[in-house]
Structure formats: C-alpha cells, structure tokens
Write an enzyme that holds these catalytic residues in place. Structure first.
Site, PDB file in Angstrom:
ATOM      1  N   TYR A   1      -6.612   7.657  -9.945  1.00 11.19           N
ATOM      2  CA  TYR A   1      -7.638   8.060  -8.991  1.00 11.19           C
ATOM      3  C   TYR A   1      -7.058   7.930  -7.596  1.00 11.19           C
ATOM      4  CZ  TYR A   1     -12.036   8.105  -6.340  1.00 11.19           C
ATOM      5  OH  TYR A   1     -13.043   8.404  -5.449  1.00 11.19           O
TER       6      TYR A   1
ATOM      7  N   LYS B   1      -8.077  -1.040   1.000  1.00 12.22           N
ATOM      8  CA  LYS B   1      -8.651  -2.281   0.475  1.00 12.22           C
ATOM      9  C   LYS B   1      -8.180  -3.536   1.216  1.00 12.22           C
ATOM     10  CE  LYS B   1      -9.533   0.033  -3.853  1.00 12.22           C
ATOM     11  NZ  LYS B   1     -10.927   0.247  -4.193  1.00 12.22           N
TER      12      LYS B   1
ATOM     13  N   ASP C   1       0.641   5.697  -4.327  1.00  9.50           N
ATOM     14  CA  ASP C   1      -0.715   5.338  -3.899  1.00  9.50           C
ATOM     15  C   ASP C   1      -0.920   3.851  -4.186  1.00  9.50           C
ATOM     16  OD1 ASP C   1      -3.346   4.940  -3.341  1.00  9.50           O
ATOM     17  OD2 ASP C   1      -4.093   6.607  -4.555  1.00  9.50           O
TER      18      ASP C   1
END
Ligand code: PMP
Length: 435
Positions: free
Chosen positions: A155, A271, A243
């Site tokens: 994702y 994050k 990523d």
C-alpha cells in the site's frame, strides 16, 4: 452476513457512548469514519471512540482502557502523549501554528532525516500519500518514462496510480482497486507478486516497494528479493523507490534500507517522523530531488508542508530515538511475539507470528506467508477477526483488520507484554473452543 460485515455476536461490544457517537458519525461522515479501516467493517461491531491515550494505553469514550498495538498505525513509536513531545508541540504552538514560510525547525528535521537515511535532499509533505505520489512524479520526470511497477498487497497511499491491488484498507474491503480511478490513471501501473522479481525494461520509470511489506500483514522480503530488484532496476535504467512510510525510523534510524543493506534512489517516510502529527517526506539523490520546483520542472506544493507543530513533534521524537532504542523495542517485540506464538498455538490454532526487528504480524495458517495470495488465504480463515474481538474483550487493541501489522511502542513494558500474552492465551482458547 448478508451485508458483508462479520457476525457481531462478539464477546466485545462498544460501550453506549461510542455506540451513540458512531450513530451520529454515520449521519455526517461517510461510514462514520475518516479512514475506512477504522469502521471495524471486517472485524465486526462498532468501533470504540478514543477519548485520550497515554503511553501504551488508549481510553475510549466509555472509560474502557486498552493496551494499544495500533499506536496510530505506527506513528507513535514512543507511545501516546510522550511528555517531551507534548512540550515541544506546545512550545511551538505558542509561537504560531502555521506560517506558510520557511522555519529553522524544518531545516533541522530535514537535516536529521538526511543524516539518518543517506538522502541528499528531502522535501517535507503532510501525508504518506503525498510523499509516494511525489516520488512517482519525480521518477517519471527524471527518466522520461511512464510505466511504474508496484507489488500486490503493498500500500502506498490513495493516489490514483497506486491504488491497484493495494494492501491495507483496500485489501480489507476486498477492493481490486478503487472506483473513480480512470482506466488511464492506472494504465501505466504494472502489478507484480511480492517476493518475485518482475520483468523490468526500459519503459519502466520506477519500481516502488515496501522493503518490508506491512500492509498485508507483515511479509518479510525473502533473501535476494530487494537486491534482485536493485540489480534489475540498474540494468533497465529504472529507479527504485523504497516506501519507508512504516519502516522509516521504525526498524532503526536508517529504516529498512540500513537494516537490510539496500539502496533506493528515492525514499518515502511518514508516521514516526511526524511524531504523531501530519508529516511525511520524500527524499533521495540531489539530482533527482532537484527535479522538484522551484529548482526543476516537477510541480509539488503544500499549504501546511513543513508545519511548525509537526516539525517540532518530529524533531522531539527523532531526538529520543538513538540507535539503541530500536534494540530495546526489538527485544520487547521478540518477547511479545514468542508469547503470542506459544499462547495461540497451544490453544490448537494454526498461527504464524512473523517478526522483522521491531514489527510483528499475526497470520492464522499453517504456512509462512510470502505474498498477497498467502495473506488473503490466511485472512479468509476468519480467525483473525474472532481473535481480534476476543482480545479487545480482554483489554488489548490489535489492528481492526487482518491486513495490518502490530505496532509496539517504547512505552510498552514487560508487564504490558505479559498482560497481552495472558489475554492471548484466553482469547485463543475461546476462539478454538467456539470452533
Ligand atoms: N505508504 C505506506 C507503506 C503506508 O503504510 C501508508 C499508510 N499506512 C502510506 C504510504 C500512506 O500514508 P498516509 O496514510 O499518511 O497517506
């Protein structure tokens, strides 16, 4: 059930305040939530609404407390509401919350990220979605090519080109991609199975990969996978985009790249580096990053980019993360994973608890999972949602989807881990005896 939600005859039920809030939310917010997985659609029941959180624990609007392994999907590595982070945010807020002009703090955070990751230049944005979208745009501009390769079950946020065969919420909802994405937007996206090296030719601008897949449960890269990708990209003149939105400053200060010894051309982070506020980054080699305006021809911008509260929080968190703190976290995760493995398997349930340094996952099944098909097979057993509810009933909050990972924080103590394992023994027994 007919409406696609699982049987809610669960051992856990949201309290009256959360239930009432969810009903009101359904009246004004699609599905009652601002990000789909929060709705508990795949695990059944009504979500708990959080009132406050501190350290390893969240307290819901009904006053129930949970040991939290969501930790804002990995954003809170120090645990919730760390006093130093709160102090940094409030000191920054006292000087103003957003200026739309450069600040010293964002320079310091960019320096911190460059030093830790080896990126030469980094641009700060507000979400992981923006970071990956920008990385793709830079890769296409730098190579003059259009095709991108992604892996099923990974994702990379919700931009059009990257939603095909997505993990996380896309997988949780069982979507192959998303409605509203024109065929043209994904025409140049090639989806390949994780842990296999796809054909890469001179039409490929970049390969984007989660170096440790953490949006289909936790799937480690097999030996040779990342090195093989690196070599295949080099041979074709394509760029490799790592990523690291989850793995950056989570597996170590240098993320998965340093932990696994792999070099990306571009990296995305999010994050942890935002300290629990909206902040993410895209970085890489100078000549690639200088594709970005105002130096180069690739446009990218953001009203709140480099926001002073977010950069203050990010600086406070990254200062509290010397390399040995990741060893501490890994040690906690090892004990937790061993405990969960033992607790669940001794109840007679087939389980895999993969661990990659500071991340853990829970797959129900006999075989280790190496790709999205395996993750889907495990999720189809229906055991995860039953275990999830049985754990919640015992005060332990796991991710409300089988396609996510476990996030432990540095605030989780040995006794928190022991309490979790004890809950897992009871929960697994309950799931096993209910058949
Ligand atoms: N990349 C990865 C690996 C992610 O896990 C996520 C979100 N979980 C994103 C990108 C998107 O980040 P955001 O939700 O901040 O847009």
């Amino acid at each position: 059930m007919a409406d696609g939600r699982v049987d809610t005859k669960a051992t856990w039920r949201a309290g009256p305040v959360s239930t009432a809030l969810f009903e009101r939310a359904l009246g004004v917010i699609p599905g009652g939530v601002n990000s789909p997985v929060r709705a508990f659609g795949s695990v059944g029941g009504t979500p708990y609404f959080v009132e406050r959180a501190r350290g390893a624990r969240v307290t819901d609007a009904d006053g129930n407390e949970y040991l939290d392994y969501v930790q804002s999907w990995g954003a809170s590595i120090l645990g919730h509401a760390h006093p130093d982070v709160l102090a940094a945010i409030s000191e920054a807020a006292s000087r103003g919350t957003t200026f739309g002009a450069p600040t010293g703090q964002e320079v310091r955070l960019a320096e911190t990220i460059c030093e830790a990751t080896g990126c030469e230049l980094v641009r700060l944005v507000s979400s992981g979605t923006e970071a990956t979208m920008t990385a793709i745009r830079v890769a296409r501009a730098a190579t003059g090519r259009t095709k991108i390769v992604k892996f099923a079950g990974c994702y990379h946020g919700h931009s059009d080109a990257l939603l095909a065969a997505g993990g996380s919420g896309v997988a949780t909802l069982g979507f192959p991609g998303s409605a509203g994405v024109p065929a043209g937007a994904v025409a140049d996206t090639v989806v390949a199975p994780y842990n296999e090296i796809p054909p890469i030719d001179d039409t490929v601008a970049c390969v984007i990969v989660e170096p440790v897949a953490a949006n289909m449960g936790l799937v480690a890269p097999e030996p040779g996978f990342l090195a093989g990708l690196r070599a295949a990209c080099d041979a074709a003149g394509a760029l490799l985009v790592l990523d690291e939105v989850i793995t950056g400053f989570r597996l170590g200060r240098g993320g998965a790249a340093a932990h696994l010894g792999i070099r990306g051309d571009l990296s995305t982070l999010g994050k942890v580096i935002g300290g629990g506020l909206p902040l993410a980054a895209v970085g890489g080699r100078r000549e690639l990053m200088e594709q970005l305006a105002p130096v180069g021809p690739v446009y990218q911008a953001g009203t709140l980019s480099g926001n002073p509260l977010a950069t203050a929080a990010g600086l406070a968190v990254t200062e509290l993360l010397p390399p040995e703190r990741f060893d501490d976290l890994a040690a906690t995760v090892d004990v937790l994973a061993a405990g969960l493995r033992e607790a669940i398997s001794s109840a007679g349930l087939p389980v895999q608890i993969p661990v990659v340094r500071t991340l853990f996952g829970i797959f129900f099944g006999e075989e280790p999972v190496r790709d999205f098909d395996g993750a889907k097979q495990s999720a189809a057993s229906g055991l995860y949602e039953r275990f999830f509810r049985a754990m919640l009933a015992r005060g332990v909050a796991l991710a409300p989807s089988a396609y996510e990972v476990g996030f432990c924080s540095l605030a989780h103590t040995g006794s928190d881990v022991a309490q979790t394992v004890e809950a897992a023994e009871l929960a697994a027994r309950e799931v096993a005896t209910a058949g």
